[in-house]
Design a protein around this motif. Sequence first.
Motif, mmCIF file in Angstrom:
data_model
loop_
_atom_site.group_PDB
_atom_site.id
_atom_site.type_symbol
_atom_site.label_atom_id
_atom_site.label_comp_id
_atom_site.label_asym_id
_atom_site.label_seq_id
_atom_site.Cartn_x
_atom_site.Cartn_y
_atom_site.Cartn_z
ATOM 1 N N THR A 79 -17.863 47.774 33.510
ATOM 2 C CA THR A 79 -16.749 46.734 34.325
ATOM 3 C C THR A 79 -15.918 46.794 33.150
ATOM 4 O O THR A 79 -14.542 46.430 33.967
ATOM 5 C CB THR A 79 -17.688 46.014 35.377
ATOM 6 O OG1 THR A 79 -19.004 46.514 35.883
ATOM 7 C CG2 THR A 79 -16.874 45.084 35.753
ATOM 8 N N LEU A 82 -13.875 49.325 31.992
ATOM 9 C CA LEU A 82 -12.880 50.026 32.921
ATOM 10 C C LEU A 82 -11.916 49.296 33.380
ATOM 11 O O LEU A 82 -10.913 49.524 33.383
ATOM 12 C CB LEU A 82 -13.757 50.248 34.365
ATOM 13 C CG LEU A 82 -14.203 51.934 33.666
ATOM 14 C CD1 LEU A 82 -15.531 52.194 34.780
ATOM 15 C CD2 LEU A 82 -13.602 52.729 32.882
ATOM 16 N N CYS A 85 -8.816 49.217 30.823
ATOM 17 C CA CYS A 85 -7.959 50.249 30.721
ATOM 18 C C CYS A 85 -7.044 50.042 31.493
ATOM 19 O O CYS A 85 -6.053 50.276 32.284
ATOM 20 C CB CYS A 85 -8.814 51.572 30.714
ATOM 21 S SG CYS A 85 -9.794 51.603 29.132
#
Length: 215
Positions: A79, A82, A85
Amino acid sequence: MNEEQLKAMELARRIKKDRVFLNNPVVMQGLGLAPLVVAAVNLQNAVMLAVAVLLILTPTRVLAAFLTRFSLFRFRGLTYALSACVVYIGALFVLRSLYTPAQLGLLGLYLPLLCADPIVLKRYERPQRERVKTALKKGLITSAGYILMLFLTAAIREFLGAGSLFGHAVMSYSLLPLAALPMGGFILLALLIAGWRGAVSIVKRQMALGVKQQA
């Protein structure tokens, strides 16, 4: 538990919360060293890195803290990664509106690598969930501590390596050209951290002595 122990515990909490000086993430935990060693060769680069850190670190921490409330906590590492990102995509659009591709190119791979830098992702190692409000507060404090170290390192390296500050010459020669290279940056950063830790130790001893005298 007596009064002296309570005050000692309160002092320990104060020290832990101080992410700028007493518990700076770079100095005390060795986080985010790569951009400091390689990319922070001058204050112009430091400004770009500082903007990137402000756009990535705290928003990533806040977003991940929010998302982990709706996902299995065992996947908190994924989590956080991501989230970093996703936040980086938005941060890159902002950076491209502020700087030219040539300027951003001076940071090399160390701009996108902020997504995987421990300064951004280390929080997920803790076994307890983090509230969004706490993530915002701690993210901002951690960013301040990192940016302080970033500017200090870059200023020293630019002054010693090029005899300038913010690109303006302050000397007609460079005292230590090696400072502009990664090897020189590594050595100077190590010396700076050693001196900083020594100062922190002195301050902590003085604070502990003050607690004992008050008890």
